[in-house]
Motif scaffolding. Structure first.
Motif, PDB file in Angstrom:
ATOM      1  N   MET A 209       0.906  -1.209  -0.056  1.00  0.00           N
ATOM      2  CA  MET A 209      -0.148  -0.039   0.127  1.00  0.00           C
ATOM      3  C   MET A 209       0.808   1.361  -0.053  1.00  0.00           C
ATOM      4  O   MET A 209       0.384   2.370  -0.704  1.00  0.00           O
ATOM      5  CB  MET A 209      -0.852  -0.011   1.289  1.00  0.00           C
ATOM      6  CG  MET A 209      -2.133  -0.482   0.939  1.00  0.00           C
ATOM      7  SD  MET A 209      -3.278   0.328  -0.168  1.00  0.00           S
ATOM      8  CE  MET A 209      -3.786   1.735   1.028  1.00  0.00           C
ATOM      9  N   THR A 210       1.855   1.277   0.562  1.00  0.00           N
ATOM     10  CA  THR A 210       2.869   2.395   0.670  1.00  0.00           C
ATOM     11  C   THR A 210       3.600   2.590  -0.584  1.00  0.00           C
ATOM     12  O   THR A 210       4.336   3.808  -0.827  1.00  0.00           O
ATOM     13  CB  THR A 210       4.178   2.186   1.446  1.00  0.00           C
ATOM     14  OG1 THR A 210       4.442   0.968   1.495  1.00  0.00           O
ATOM     15  CG2 THR A 210       3.609   2.244   3.173  1.00  0.00           C
ATOM     16  N   SER A 211       3.156   1.858  -1.658  1.00  0.00           N
ATOM     17  CA  SER A 211       3.543   1.948  -3.053  1.00  0.00           C
ATOM     18  C   SER A 211       2.900   3.136  -3.636  1.00  0.00           C
ATOM     19  O   SER A 211       3.348   3.788  -4.665  1.00  0.00           O
ATOM     20  CB  SER A 211       3.381   0.793  -4.098  1.00  0.00           C
ATOM     21  OG  SER A 211       1.938   0.465  -4.112  1.00  0.00           O
ATOM     22  N   LEU A 212       1.972   3.809  -2.909  1.00  0.00           N
ATOM     23  CA  LEU A 212       1.321   4.983  -3.312  1.00  0.00           C
ATOM     24  C   LEU A 212       2.243   6.156  -2.942  1.00  0.00           C
ATOM     25  O   LEU A 212       2.089   7.177  -3.653  1.00  0.00           O
ATOM     26  CB  LEU A 212       0.203   5.273  -2.520  1.00  0.00           C
ATOM     27  CG  LEU A 212      -1.351   4.363  -2.773  1.00  0.00           C
ATOM     28  CD1 LEU A 212      -2.340   4.514  -1.658  1.00  0.00           C
ATOM     29  CD2 LEU A 212      -1.916   4.989  -4.056  1.00  0.00           C
ATOM     30  N   GLU A 213       3.059   6.160  -2.047  1.00  0.00           N
ATOM     31  CA  GLU A 213       4.001   7.084  -1.722  1.00  0.00           C
ATOM     32  C   GLU A 213       4.782   7.860  -2.897  1.00  0.00           C
ATOM     33  O   GLU A 213       4.940   9.023  -3.101  1.00  0.00           O
ATOM     34  CB  GLU A 213       4.877   6.638  -0.804  1.00  0.00           C
ATOM     35  CG  GLU A 213       4.370   6.324   0.722  1.00  0.00           C
ATOM     36  CD  GLU A 213       5.056   7.129   2.165  1.00  0.00           C
ATOM     37  OE1 GLU A 213       5.853   7.953   1.572  1.00  0.00           O
ATOM     38  OE2 GLU A 213       4.672   6.609   2.992  1.00  0.00           O
ATOM     39  N   PRO A 214       5.489   7.038  -3.803  1.00  0.00           N
ATOM     40  CA  PRO A 214       6.134   7.721  -5.069  1.00  0.00           C
ATOM     41  C   PRO A 214       5.196   8.315  -5.834  1.00  0.00           C
ATOM     42  O   PRO A 214       5.683   9.555  -6.041  1.00  0.00           O
ATOM     43  CB  PRO A 214       6.606   6.698  -5.574  1.00  0.00           C
ATOM     44  CG  PRO A 214       6.845   5.300  -4.573  1.00  0.00           C
ATOM     45  CD  PRO A 214       5.855   5.386  -3.788  1.00  0.00           C
ATOM     46  N   ALA A 215       4.104   7.891  -6.075  1.00  0.00           N
ATOM     47  CA  ALA A 215       3.111   8.665  -6.863  1.00  0.00           C
ATOM     48  C   ALA A 215       2.719   9.980  -6.241  1.00  0.00           C
ATOM     49  O   ALA A 215       2.481  10.727  -6.932  1.00  0.00           O
ATOM     50  CB  ALA A 215       1.918   7.555  -6.890  1.00  0.00           C
ATOM     51  N   ILE A 216       2.312   9.910  -5.086  1.00  0.00           N
ATOM     52  CA  ILE A 216       1.929  11.034  -4.415  1.00  0.00           C
ATOM     53  C   ILE A 216       3.091  12.001  -4.074  1.00  0.00           C
ATOM     54  O   ILE A 216       2.954  13.235  -4.309  1.00  0.00           O
ATOM     55  CB  ILE A 216       1.451  10.670  -3.022  1.00  0.00           C
ATOM     56  CG1 ILE A 216      -0.010   9.973  -3.194  1.00  0.00           C
ATOM     57  CG2 ILE A 216       1.163  11.985  -2.078  1.00  0.00           C
ATOM     58  CD1 ILE A 216      -0.630   9.287  -2.043  1.00  0.00           C
TER      59      ILE A 216
END
Length: 297
Positions: free
Chosen positions: A241-248
């Protein structure tokens, strides 16, 4: 019972997304501070101010310190120190989105370690593809700094230890754990910050407001939410779920820091988000099937 577990899970996901937005917005403020303060000084203030804020809100003075499992607490504090200091060292050399993408290899490794189903490997693999696309090996407006990349990898290792250490029992409440962990982290970075000869810059009255914002957005708020989330979500889900971090991070860097990305990097963001959503859906469906099978027995 099943609805209660579903709501418990859903609320943890929402808290995690809030934490991700908060920490990346705080990182954009921190990068502004790099123009007038050394990176390690900003890291100390981020953890130090955050610890003071949490200590006040959680009434840290009421903690029974003899109940603390100091071994677990020290590991947690050290992981915070490594993650924060190395992340800022990388951020001073590379765009926000790229730093977070490389750093994400840490939680991704945790996700891969806990992967059990075939679909788990699909989502993790998709996240890896997205991260590779996000790194500009040839075409970019920014020169790719390999020392910065090494710092980001080190921050990723710290992030992996952070995920695992936050699940350990420290003998005290979540908020008290975060407050003391951040204090320990700040103390571990402080000697290195002192060696820069710029530690006196923390007394700049004009920068105190920025330090406070960074401490809240990148420290006190997200770390408090993380430790709650880590008690509710499996490491696989949290890690992917923390793979959202690079996008954000890339989007916030674009909006607030004017860090432009290539077309392939925007495709990478979509790929990473898809991996995050897919992993969450897959694990949740698997949990429902397990509950259904237990009821049938």
């Amino acid at each position: 019972m099943q609805n209660s577990q579903h709501n418990h899970y859903a609320s943890a996901v929402v808290l995690l997304i809030i934490a991700i937005f908060s920490i990346q917005l705080g990182s954009s403020f921190a990068k502004v501070l790099f123009q007038s303060h050394h990176v390690l000084v900003v890291a100390v203030m981020r953890l130090g101010f955050g610890a003071i804020i949490l200590a006040c809100f959680s009434k840290l003075w009421q903690v029974k310190f003899h109940h603390i499992v100091w071994k677990n607490m020290l590991i947690y504090g050290a992981s915070l120190a490594a993650m924060n200091a190395l992340f800022y060292l990388a951020l001073a050399r590379l765009p926000l989105g790229i730093v977070v993408a490389i750093e994400f290899l840490g939680p991704l490794s945790v996700a891969l370690y806990y992967a059990k189903q075939k679909t788990d490997f699909i989502w993790v693999g998709l996240a890896v593809i997205g991260i590779v696309l996000l790194i500009p090996f040839k075409q970019t407006q920014h020169s790719f700094d390999w020392l910065g990349a090494l710092y980001a990898l080190g921050a990723g290792a710290g992030w992996a230890f952070y995920i695992l250490s936050a699940k350990r029992n420290t003998g005290i409440s979540n908020q008290h754990t975060v407050a003391i962990g951040m204090m320990l982290g700040a103390c571990l970075i402080l000697p290195f910050a002192s060696l820069t000869g710029t530690i006196n810059s923390i007394f700049n009255i004009h920068a105190l407001g920025y330090f406070l914002v960074v401490a809240i957005l990148s420290g006190a708020l997200p770390f408090s939410l993380d430790i709650i989330v880590l008690k509710r979500l499996p490491p696989l889900v949290f890690g992917t779920m923390t793979s959202l971090e690079p996008a954000i991070a890339a989007m916030i860097g674009f909006i607030f820091l004017h860090e432009t990305l290539l077309f392939t990097q925007w495709i990478a963001l979509c790929t990473i988000i898809s991996a995050s959503i897919g992993c969450t859906y897959s694990v949740q469906r698997s949990k429902k099937q397990q509950i259904s099978e237990i009821k049938q027995l």
